[in-house]
Design an enzyme around this catalytic site. Structure first.
Site, PDB file in Angstrom:
ATOM      1  N   THR A   1       0.841  -1.200   0.000  1.00 53.60           N
ATOM      2  CA  THR A   1       0.000   0.000   0.000  1.00 53.60           C
ATOM      3  C   THR A   1       0.874   1.248   0.000  1.00 53.60           C
ATOM      4  OG1 THR A   1      -1.743  -1.173   1.186  1.00 53.60           O
ATOM      5  CG2 THR A   1      -1.790   1.232   1.309  1.00 53.60           C
TER       6      THR A   1
ATOM      7  N   GLY B   1       5.864  -7.997   0.316  1.00 55.82           N
ATOM      8  CA  GLY B   1       6.507  -9.230   0.768  1.00 55.82           C
ATOM      9  C   GLY B   1       5.557 -10.343   1.177  1.00 55.82           C
ATOM     10  N   HIS B   2       4.452  -9.969   1.864  1.00 53.15           N
ATOM     11  CA  HIS B   2       3.632 -11.032   2.468  1.00 53.15           C
ATOM     12  C   HIS B   2       2.805 -11.806   1.453  1.00 53.15           C
ATOM     13  CE1 HIS B   2      -0.513  -9.102   2.909  1.00 53.15           C
ATOM     14  NE2 HIS B   2       0.207  -8.053   2.580  1.00 53.15           N
TER      15      HIS B   2
ATOM     16  N   THR C   1      14.369   4.450   9.652  1.00 56.00           N
ATOM     17  CA  THR C   1      15.320   3.363   9.893  1.00 56.00           C
ATOM     18  C   THR C   1      14.783   2.074   9.300  1.00 56.00           C
ATOM     19  OG1 THR C   1      16.054   4.450  11.905  1.00 56.00           O
ATOM     20  CG2 THR C   1      16.591   2.103  11.696  1.00 56.00           C
TER      21      THR C   1
ATOM     22  N   CYS D   1      -9.488  -6.215   1.963  1.00 54.75           N
ATOM     23  CA  CYS D   1      -9.577  -4.819   2.354  1.00 54.75           C
ATOM     24  C   CYS D   1     -11.016  -4.342   2.263  1.00 54.75           C
ATOM     25  CB  CYS D   1      -8.650  -4.001   1.476  1.00 54.75           C
ATOM     26  SG  CYS D   1      -7.025  -4.744   1.463  1.00 54.75           S
TER      27      CYS D   1
HETATM   28  C1  LIG Z   1      -3.049  -5.978  -5.886  1.00 50.58           C
HETATM   29  C2  LIG Z   1      -2.748  -5.534  -4.499  1.00 50.58           C
HETATM   30  N1  LIG Z   1      -2.280  -4.283  -4.298  1.00 50.58           N
HETATM   31  C3  LIG Z   1      -1.976  -3.830  -3.077  1.00 50.58           C
HETATM   32  C4  LIG Z   1      -2.127  -4.622  -1.958  1.00 50.58           C
HETATM   33  C5  LIG Z   1      -1.751  -4.083  -0.604  1.00 50.58           C
HETATM   34  O1  LIG Z   1      -0.547  -4.662  -0.159  1.00 50.58           O
HETATM   35  P1  LIG Z   1      -0.155  -4.595   1.394  1.00 50.58           P
HETATM   36  O2  LIG Z   1      -1.071  -5.524   2.100  1.00 50.58           O
HETATM   37  O3  LIG Z   1       1.274  -5.034   1.462  1.00 50.58           O
HETATM   38  O4  LIG Z   1      -0.311  -3.190   1.824  1.00 50.58           O
HETATM   39  C6  LIG Z   1      -2.617  -5.910  -2.109  1.00 50.58           C
HETATM   40  C7  LIG Z   1      -2.840  -6.787  -0.935  1.00 50.58           C
HETATM   41  O5  LIG Z   1      -3.908  -6.949  -0.440  1.00 50.58           O
HETATM   42  C8  LIG Z   1      -2.940  -6.380  -3.407  1.00 50.58           C
HETATM   43  O6  LIG Z   1      -3.430  -7.606  -3.603  1.00 50.58           O
END
Ligand SMILES: Cc1ncc(COP(=O)(O)O)c(C=O)c1O
Length: 393
Positions: free
Chosen positions: A70, A199-200, A236, A325
Site C-alpha cells: 500500500t 513481501g507477504h 530506519t 480490504c
Molecule cells: C493488488 C494488491 N495491491 C496492493 C495490496 C496491498 O498490499 P499490502 O497488504 O502489502 O499493503 C494488495 C494486498 O492486499 C494487493 O493484492
C-alpha cells in the site's frame, strides 16, 4: 485447517524465518551506524536489495524498501501527481485496481486531478483500445495499471499499456503485488517506470514491501527524514523483514527458474477440473489463458458466497470471496461488476488461492468441503442470492 487464501497473505517460509532471526537478536544494529556491526547489517540489507532486484530483472539501486505494498503504491502515485501537476493533466488507471490504488486516485480527484478508469472485458482484461483513447498525448499525465488482479488472478496487457503510455510521454506505474514471485516479471522486457511489490504475498513477513523506480526518473519522496533508501523513503530500515524479503525473493526466483511453480498450477488445474466435473452449476471466472497460476475463481449458481464461506470455515477450509480490504462490505466486488457480471454471479463467487505450500491432499479435501457446502446451501436456500460479505487481500 486448510489454508486457501494466499492472495490475502501467505505463510512466512521457514527459511525466511531462519534468515531473519539473527537480525532480530544478535544483529540488532542500525544499518546507518558507522561501526563494524552496523556495516554488517547494512551489507545484509544490500544483499536483500540485490535479491529483490534479481527477481524482477532490475538493478539493485532501482529498489527502495517500503513498509508495505500500500505504501509503495501511495508513494509512487503521490510522486507522479506532484511531478506531473494538476494543470491540464490526466491520470488513467483501470476499473479493477486494488483499493491501494483506487483510494489514492480518489484523493487526487478530490484536489482537482482528472482521473479516468479504463474498463475491462468479460475475461477481466484491460480494454487496450479504450486505454489508448484515454491516454492523451497532448496533455501531461501518467497511468497506473495492475499486473495481476488480486481477485481473479487475471494478468493484464501490461506491455501494451506501458507502450501506449510511453508513446504519449507519460509515466507508467504497475501494482505488481499479485504477480511478483508467482509469475515471471521482468522490467527489462516490460519497461515500466515504477512497480510495487509486497513481501507477504510471497512468503516474506507482513509489513515490508519494495518499490522499483527506474533509474534517472524524477521522484518526490513521501517520507522525508534521515535520507535512507537513497532519500526515497526515510526511516530506519526494518532490517529483519528486509532480509526476509530478500530470502523470499531468492526462493521464488529459484521456483520460477526451475519450473515456473508448475506444481501450484497443476494443483490449481486439478482443483478446477474437479469443481466443474463434480458440482453442478459452477462457472470459472476470468481469462483461462492470461492469469497467475495459483487462483481458482468460480461462481456457484444458487449459492451465496457468504454462506459458503461460513460452511467452509466450519469445515476447516479458509478462502475468500473477493478482497480482504473490503471485509464487511455488503456489495458485489467492483472487479466482477467491471467484468459485466450480474450481482447474482458476483455474489456467488469464491476466490480460492493456493501457494507453494498447498498439498494435493488439501486440494482434494477442499473440493469435498466445497461440494458439501454447495449441496447444503442449495438444499436449505432453494435458490436466491443475498448480500455477500467480501473477504480477502
Ligand atoms: C493488488 C494488491 N495491491 C496492493 C495490496 C496491498 O498490499 P499490502 O497488504 O502489502 O499493503 C494488495 C494486498 O492486499 C494487493 O493484492
Amino acid at each position: 485447517m486448510i489454508y486457501l487464501d494466499s492472495n490475502a497473505t501467505t505463510q512466512v517460509h521457514p527459511e525466511v524465518v531462519e534468515a531473519m532471526l539473527p537480525f532480530l537478536t544478535t544483529h540488532c544494529h542500525n544499518p546507518s551506524s558507522g561501526y563494524r556491526a552496523g556495516k554488517f547489517v547494512k551489507k545484509a540489507v544490500e544483499a536483500a536489495r540485490e535479491e529483490v532486484a534479481a527477481l524482477i530483472g532490475a538493478k539493485a539501486e532501482e529498489i527502495a524498501f517500503t513498509g508495505c505494498g500500500t505504501e509503495s503504491n501511495n508513494m509512487v502515485l503521490k510522486s507522479l501527481a506532484r511531478v506531473v501537476g494538476r494543470k491540464n493533466s490526466r491520470v488513467v488507471t483501470s476499473a479493477i485496481e486494488h483499493s491501494a490504488v483506487l483510494r489514492p486516485c480518489e484523493a487526487m480527484e478530490a484536489v482537482g486531478f482528472e482521473v479516468l478508469r479504463c474498463g475491462v472485458d468479460e475475461e477481466g482484461r484491460l480494454r487496450v483500445d479504450e486505454f489508448a483513447e484515454l491516454v492523451d498525448a497532448s496533455r501531461p499525465g501518467f497511468a497506473s495499471v495492475m499486473w495481476a488482479n488480486n481477485e481473479t488472478g487475471v494478468t493484464q496487457p501490461i506491455a501494451e499499456a506501458c507502450a501506449i503510455a510511453k508513446e504519449a510521454g507519460w509515466g507508467f506505474h504497475t501494482d505488481a503485488i499479485q504477480a511478483v514471485g508467482k509469475i515471471p516479471v521482468d522490467v527489462r522486457e516490460v519497461p515500466v517506470d515504477f512497480l510495487s511489490i509486497s513481501g507477504h504475498k510471497f512468503h516474506a513477513p507482513k509489513g515490508v514491501g519494495a518499490l522499483f523506480l527506474r533509474e534517472g526518473l524524477r521522484f518526490e519522496p513521501m517520507l522525508r527524514g534521515g535520507g535512507q533508501e537513497g532519500g526515497r523513503r526515510s526511516g530506519t530500515e526494518n532490517v529483519a523483514s528486509i532480509v526476509g524479503l530478500g530470502k523470499a525473493a531468492a526462493l521464488m526466483r529459484e521456483g520460477l527458474e526451475r519450473d515456473g511453480h508448475a506444481e501450484v498450477r497443476r494443483l490449481r488445474d486439478h482443483f478446477e477440473e474437479r469443481l466443474v466435473g463434480e458440482i453442478e452449476g459452477v462457472r470459472l471466472n476470468g481469462s483461462r489463458e492470461h492469469r497467475a497460476g495459483n487462483i481458482v475463481h468460480a461462481s456457484f449458481e444458487r449459492c451465496e458466497a457468504a454462506g459458503l464461506l461460513i460452511l467452509l470455515d466450519e469445515a476447516g477450509v479458509q478462502c475468500s470471496a473477493g478482497s480482504a480490504c473490503m471485509t464487511g462490505k455488503q456489495q458485489p466486488s467492483h472487479v466482477q461488476k467491471a467484468m459485466g457480471y450480474s450481482d447474482e454471479r458476483a455474489r456467488s463467487s469464491l476466490r480460492i488461492s493456493l501457494s507453494i505450500f498447498t498439498s494435493a491432499e488439501e486440494v482434494d479435501a477442499a473440493v469435498e468441503a466445497v461440494r458439501k457446502a454447495v449441496a447444503k446451501l442449495r438444499s436449505v436456500q432453494g435458490g436466491g442470492v443475498g448480500p455477500v460479505v467480501v473477504y480477502g487481500g
